[in-house]
Design an enzyme around this catalytic site. Structure first.
Site, PDB file in Angstrom:
ATOM      1  N   HIS A  14       0.848  -1.195   0.000  1.00 25.32           N
ATOM      2  CA  HIS A  14       0.000   0.000   0.000  1.00 25.32           C
ATOM      3  C   HIS A  14       0.879   1.238   0.000  1.00 25.32           C
ATOM      4  O   HIS A  14       2.092   1.160   0.140  1.00 25.32           O
ATOM      5  CB  HIS A  14      -0.940   0.017   1.211  1.00 25.32           C
ATOM      6  CG  HIS A  14      -0.251   0.219   2.522  1.00 25.32           C
ATOM      7  ND1 HIS A  14      -0.888   0.699   3.636  1.00 25.32           N
ATOM      8  CD2 HIS A  14       1.020   0.017   2.917  1.00 25.32           C
ATOM      9  CE1 HIS A  14      -0.045   0.778   4.641  1.00 25.32           C
ATOM     10  NE2 HIS A  14       1.121   0.364   4.237  1.00 25.32           N
ATOM     11  N   CYS A  33       5.911   7.061   3.170  1.00 23.52           N
ATOM     12  CA  CYS A  33       4.757   6.197   2.894  1.00 23.52           C
ATOM     13  C   CYS A  33       3.898   6.726   1.750  1.00 23.52           C
ATOM     14  O   CYS A  33       2.990   6.044   1.289  1.00 23.52           O
ATOM     15  CB  CYS A  33       3.910   6.023   4.146  1.00 23.52           C
ATOM     16  SG  CYS A  33       4.742   5.102   5.449  1.00 23.52           S
ATOM     17  N   HIS A  39       4.773   0.069  -0.599  1.00 24.36           N
ATOM     18  CA  HIS A  39       5.647  -0.784   0.208  1.00 24.36           C
ATOM     19  C   HIS A  39       4.756  -1.843   0.847  1.00 24.36           C
ATOM     20  O   HIS A  39       3.537  -1.693   0.879  1.00 24.36           O
ATOM     21  CB  HIS A  39       6.383   0.047   1.276  1.00 24.36           C
ATOM     22  CG  HIS A  39       5.472   0.702   2.264  1.00 24.36           C
ATOM     23  ND1 HIS A  39       4.810   1.894   1.979  1.00 24.36           N
ATOM     24  CD2 HIS A  39       5.068   0.325   3.493  1.00 24.36           C
ATOM     25  CE1 HIS A  39       4.068   2.228   3.021  1.00 24.36           C
ATOM     26  NE2 HIS A  39       4.192   1.291   3.952  1.00 24.36           N
ATOM     27  N   HIS A  41       3.723  -5.036   3.804  1.00 25.16           N
ATOM     28  CA  HIS A  41       3.703  -5.483   5.197  1.00 25.16           C
ATOM     29  C   HIS A  41       3.188  -6.915   5.248  1.00 25.16           C
ATOM     30  O   HIS A  41       2.405  -7.335   4.408  1.00 25.16           O
ATOM     31  CB  HIS A  41       2.760  -4.625   6.044  1.00 25.16           C
ATOM     32  CG  HIS A  41       3.171  -3.208   6.164  1.00 25.16           C
ATOM     33  ND1 HIS A  41       4.176  -2.785   7.009  1.00 25.16           N
ATOM     34  CD2 HIS A  41       2.721  -2.095   5.536  1.00 25.16           C
ATOM     35  CE1 HIS A  41       4.320  -1.485   6.905  1.00 25.16           C
ATOM     36  NE2 HIS A  41       3.445  -1.034   6.006  1.00 25.16           N
ATOM     37  N   ASP A  79      -4.608 -10.691   0.394  1.00 26.73           N
ATOM     38  CA  ASP A  79      -3.278 -11.310   0.384  1.00 26.73           C
ATOM     39  C   ASP A  79      -2.579 -11.154  -0.964  1.00 26.73           C
ATOM     40  O   ASP A  79      -3.158 -11.460  -2.012  1.00 26.73           O
ATOM     41  CB  ASP A  79      -3.377 -12.790   0.746  1.00 26.73           C
ATOM     42  CG  ASP A  79      -2.026 -13.410   1.059  1.00 26.73           C
ATOM     43  OD1 ASP A  79      -1.173 -12.722   1.658  1.00 26.73           O
ATOM     44  OD2 ASP A  79      -1.827 -14.594   0.714  1.00 26.73           O
ATOM     45  N   HIS A  80      -1.349 -10.674  -0.914  1.00 27.60           N
ATOM     46  CA  HIS A  80      -0.505 -10.451  -2.093  1.00 27.60           C
ATOM     47  C   HIS A  80      -1.185  -9.527  -3.103  1.00 27.60           C
ATOM     48  O   HIS A  80      -1.120  -9.736  -4.304  1.00 27.60           O
ATOM     49  CB  HIS A  80      -0.063 -11.773  -2.725  1.00 27.60           C
ATOM     50  CG  HIS A  80       0.963 -12.457  -1.887  1.00 27.60           C
ATOM     51  ND1 HIS A  80       0.625 -13.230  -0.801  1.00 27.60           N
ATOM     52  CD2 HIS A  80       2.312 -12.446  -1.944  1.00 27.60           C
ATOM     53  CE1 HIS A  80       1.734 -13.691  -0.234  1.00 27.60           C
ATOM     54  NE2 HIS A  80       2.773 -13.220  -0.905  1.00 27.60           N
ATOM     55  N   GLU A 124      -0.056  -4.076  11.638  1.00 26.34           N
ATOM     56  CA  GLU A 124       0.733  -3.756  10.459  1.00 26.34           C
ATOM     57  C   GLU A 124       2.165  -4.244  10.655  1.00 26.34           C
ATOM     58  O   GLU A 124       2.847  -4.623   9.706  1.00 26.34           O
ATOM     59  CB  GLU A 124       0.712  -2.249  10.212  1.00 26.34           C
ATOM     60  CG  GLU A 124       1.389  -1.859   8.917  1.00 26.34           C
ATOM     61  CD  GLU A 124       1.201  -0.397   8.560  1.00 26.34           C
ATOM     62  OE1 GLU A 124       0.042  -0.009   8.279  1.00 26.34           O
ATOM     63  OE2 GLU A 124       2.191   0.334   8.570  1.00 26.34           O
TER      64      GLU A 124
END
Length: 137
Positions: A14, A33, A39, A41, A79-80, A124
């Protein structure tokens, strides 16, 4: 009444960006950010439900069913993925930890049979998490 918590993990990318602000304002508020490449997490999700223990099964909810609901409603969607680009609720909302917790609540609310959603906690990173207890909490 008893509380039961189930964990799930997902990895996602995100960035923080408010389209109504200038680039300079976005970088001033969000710092690195705001990099539009994003980037990632490795998130941990905790979903807590509340209810009565079934006297026959000894469960508040069917644990397999709860796992399947988390997989279908959250993990398979997040996810991903790049949250800003691929998850509908973040086309207009900044995917902060707080907003992710709210979005997950909305995805799960009313979908867990025989139990009430009590809390959604999203980590996070190990030292940063957000709790959401519902719209009226």
């Amino acid at each position: 009444m008893i509380l039961l918590t189930r964990k799930a993990d997902f990895s996602a990318a995100h960035f923080y960006w408010n389209d109504s602000w200038t680039e300079a304002e976005n970088f001033r508020v969000f710092g690195k950010c705001a990099n539009r490449q994003g980037h990632g997490h490795n998130y941990t999700l905790e979903v807590t439900v509340e209810g009565e223990v079934d006297p026959v099964s000894g469960f508040v909810v069917d644990l397999k069913q709860l796992k399947d609901i988390l997989e279908q409603e959250v993990v398979s969607v997040y996810d991903h993925r790049h949250l800003n680009h691929e998850v509908p609720e973040f086309k207009t909302a900044v995917p902060t930890t707080e907003n992710i917790a709210i979005a997950i609540w909305r995805r799960l609310d009313g979908k867990v049979p025989n139990a009430k959603l009590h809390r959604v906690r999203v980590y996070e990173m190990p030292e940063l998490f957000a709790d959401f207890y519902g719209e009226g909490a």
